[in-house]
Design an enzyme around this catalytic site. Structure first.
Site, PDB file in Angstrom:
ATOM      1  N   LYS A  33      46.590 -99.023 -37.986  1.00  0.00           N
ATOM      2  CA  LYS A  33      47.423 -98.228 -36.701  1.00  0.00           C
ATOM      3  C   LYS A  33      48.041 -96.912 -37.480  1.00  0.00           C
ATOM      4  O   LYS A  33      47.893 -96.792 -38.745  1.00  0.00           O
ATOM      5  CB  LYS A  33      48.566 -99.166 -36.191  1.00  0.00           C
ATOM      6  CG  LYS A  33      49.400 -99.766 -37.431  1.00  0.00           C
ATOM      7  CD  LYS A  33      50.293-100.818 -36.881  1.00  0.00           C
ATOM      8  CE  LYS A  33      51.339-101.270 -37.971  1.00  0.00           C
ATOM      9  NZ  LYS A  33      51.929-102.309 -37.703  1.00  0.00           N
ATOM     10  N   TYR A 242      69.716 -75.578 -53.350  1.00  0.00           N
ATOM     11  CA  TYR A 242      70.855 -75.491 -52.095  1.00  0.00           C
ATOM     12  C   TYR A 242      72.042 -76.539 -52.501  1.00  0.00           C
ATOM     13  O   TYR A 242      72.033 -77.597 -53.219  1.00  0.00           O
ATOM     14  CB  TYR A 242      70.298 -76.096 -50.802  1.00  0.00           C
ATOM     15  CG  TYR A 242      69.264 -75.095 -50.295  1.00  0.00           C
ATOM     16  CD1 TYR A 242      69.776 -74.034 -49.599  1.00  0.00           C
ATOM     17  CD2 TYR A 242      67.969 -75.637 -49.876  1.00  0.00           C
ATOM     18  CE1 TYR A 242      69.002 -73.051 -48.945  1.00  0.00           C
ATOM     19  CE2 TYR A 242      67.177 -74.814 -49.262  1.00  0.00           C
ATOM     20  CZ  TYR A 242      67.736 -73.567 -48.664  1.00  0.00           C
ATOM     21  OH  TYR A 242      66.885 -72.725 -47.938  1.00  0.00           O
TER      22      TYR A 242
HETATM   23  C1  LIG Z   1      51.706-103.379 -38.448  1.00  0.00           C
HETATM   24  C2  LIG Z   1      51.405-104.619 -38.108  1.00  0.00           C
HETATM   25  C3  LIG Z   1      50.915-105.623 -38.989  1.00  0.00           C
HETATM   26  C4  LIG Z   1      50.628-105.414 -40.438  1.00  0.00           C
HETATM   27  O1  LIG Z   1      51.504-105.616 -41.058  1.00  0.00           O
HETATM   28  P1  LIG Z   1      51.806-105.230 -42.759  1.00  0.00           P
HETATM   29  O2  LIG Z   1      53.108-105.469 -43.080  1.00  0.00           O
HETATM   30  O3  LIG Z   1      51.578-103.885 -42.863  1.00  0.00           O
HETATM   31  O4  LIG Z   1      50.605-105.746 -43.613  1.00  0.00           O
HETATM   32  C5  LIG Z   1      50.435-107.022 -38.349  1.00  0.00           C
HETATM   33  N1  LIG Z   1      50.405-107.299 -37.408  1.00  0.00           N
HETATM   34  C6  LIG Z   1      51.311-106.514 -36.423  1.00  0.00           C
HETATM   35  C7  LIG Z   1      51.519-107.127 -35.005  1.00  0.00           C
HETATM   36  C8  LIG Z   1      51.916-105.328 -36.892  1.00  0.00           C
HETATM   37  O5  LIG Z   1      52.429-104.668 -35.799  1.00  0.00           O
END
Ligand SMILES: *Cc1c(COP(=O)(O)O)cnc(C)c1O
Length: 344
Positions: A33, A242
């Site tokens: 994702k 800064y």
């Molecule tokens: C993002 C996600 C994962 C992967 O999780 P990680 O901690 O990055 O391994 C798995 N299942 C769901 C539903 C997620 O949203």
């Protein structure tokens, strides 16, 4: 060239997938994702498919379509957000498997795409996505007649092995799914590390693939090399950057490098960050600004052409600790301005 270079090691990514896969008897999928956690869904997805991943997860249907274009037909692509209004064509045209989260989504899917595979997401206590136990018991017989491919849930505290929430969610997930005869999935990266009782039929690692915690044995996947624009001498008592937050306490050599918070180097990391030249540590001094960072290179004894901000010596979780956040946010904040170099 003033552009910083982000090197993405697709071999390390594949190695991380294989290492997680070796920890479980279950199928190991890959979560890609948010554009492959910011690293580019097409090269990342292709490398993971070559490593052996046959199932992928994305957050929304549009990401699934982009992944399908990169992978072609064959791999299973599941969508966590399920079947949203307006998704029907994308789901159909790119052969995506929505993880249905509610009765509304199930009715929408059964009506719009009665012949297309789907999965079900259950809420086992996180209260974010998925059907709750009561909703599921009302819907279960209908849902099972429609033959879901996969039933999944997600752990809220999987990165804390001792947290009692893990066992609570495991129990809840078992109670909702016992004896159904349908493939089940509960574990993300943290869930794989919790042990086999969390693995069920399919594991869904994300962050560990990309070299992040809680997978401590992961190989680093990203390296970031930033060109030095200018180097100057700074006298004791003079300030840098800064807000005059840093001043020299000795005659210093300060390098100004070409990256900043516009590239995802969170301003809050100022002070907690280092840069490396030929493996030697140099402290970041003063505030991170939009396009520039200043680094104390006095002890190097020479003026470097580049400084390394990410790599073996300083990993995404070191950045995350400096900024009081998590590796996931560092990865997904990596800037669009970097030139990206994929190594395979
Ligand atoms: C993002 C996600 C994962 C992967 O999780 P990680 O901690 O990055 O391994 C798995 N299942 C769901 C539903 C997620 O949203």
């Amino acid at each position: 060239m003033g552009t910083a270079r982000l090197t993405i090691d697709l071999n390390a990514l594949a190695e991380n997938w294989r290492a997680l896969d070796a920890m479980t008897e279950a199928e190991t999928a890959a979560v890609v994702k948010a554009d492959g956690y910011g690293l580019g869904v097409a090269p990342v997805g292709q490398a993971l498919a070559r490593a052996g991943a046959r199932s992928f997860f994305v957050a929304i249907a549009e990401e699934g379509a982009a992944l399908r274009r990169a992978l072609g037909p064959g791999p299973v692509i599941c969508v966590f957000s399920g079947h949203m209004p307006g998704d029907t064509e994308l789901l159909r045209d790119h052969d995506l498997v929505p993880m249905l989260n509610s009765i509304d989504q199930m009715l929408r899917h059964a009506e719009a795409l009665p012949d297309q595979s789907f999965g079900i997401q259950l809420d086992s206590g996180m209260n974010r996505l998925g059907m709750e136990p009561a909703e599921w018991s009302a819907l279960r017989d209908l849902a099972l007649r429609l033959e879901p491919e996969l039933i999944m849930s997600h752990l809220a505290c999987a990165d804390e092995p001792g947290h009692p929430m893990n066992a609570r969610q495991l129990k809840c997930f078992r109670e909702m799914t016992d004896g159904l005869g349908i493939p089940l999935s509960l574990a993300s990266t943290g869930g794989i590390l919790l042990g086999p009782e969390y693995h069920f039929d399919l594991c869904r690692p994300g962050v560990g693939l990309y070299g992040g915690m809680p997978f401590a044995e992961a190989q680093p996947v990203v390296a970031l090399d930033v060109p030095v624009i200018q180097v100057r001498d700074v006298e004791p008592g003079e300030t840098v950057g800064y807000g005059n937050t840093w001043f020299a306490t000795r005659p210093s050599r300060i390098a100004t490098i070409s990256a900043g918070y516009a590239d995802g180097i969170l301003r809050g990391t100022s002070g907690g960050l280092a840069a490396h030249a030929d493996g030697r540590r140099c402290e970041v001094v003063g505030r991170v600004s939009m396009d520039l960072i200043t680094v104390d290179v006095t002890d190097l004894g020479y003026d470097p052409e580049h400084l390394r901000l990410l790599g073996e010596k300083q990993r995404i979780d070191d950045w995350a600790n400096a900024a009081d956040t998590i590796g996931y946010e560092i990865l997904t904040s990596l800037g669009a301005r970097y030139s990206r170099d994929y190594r395979a």
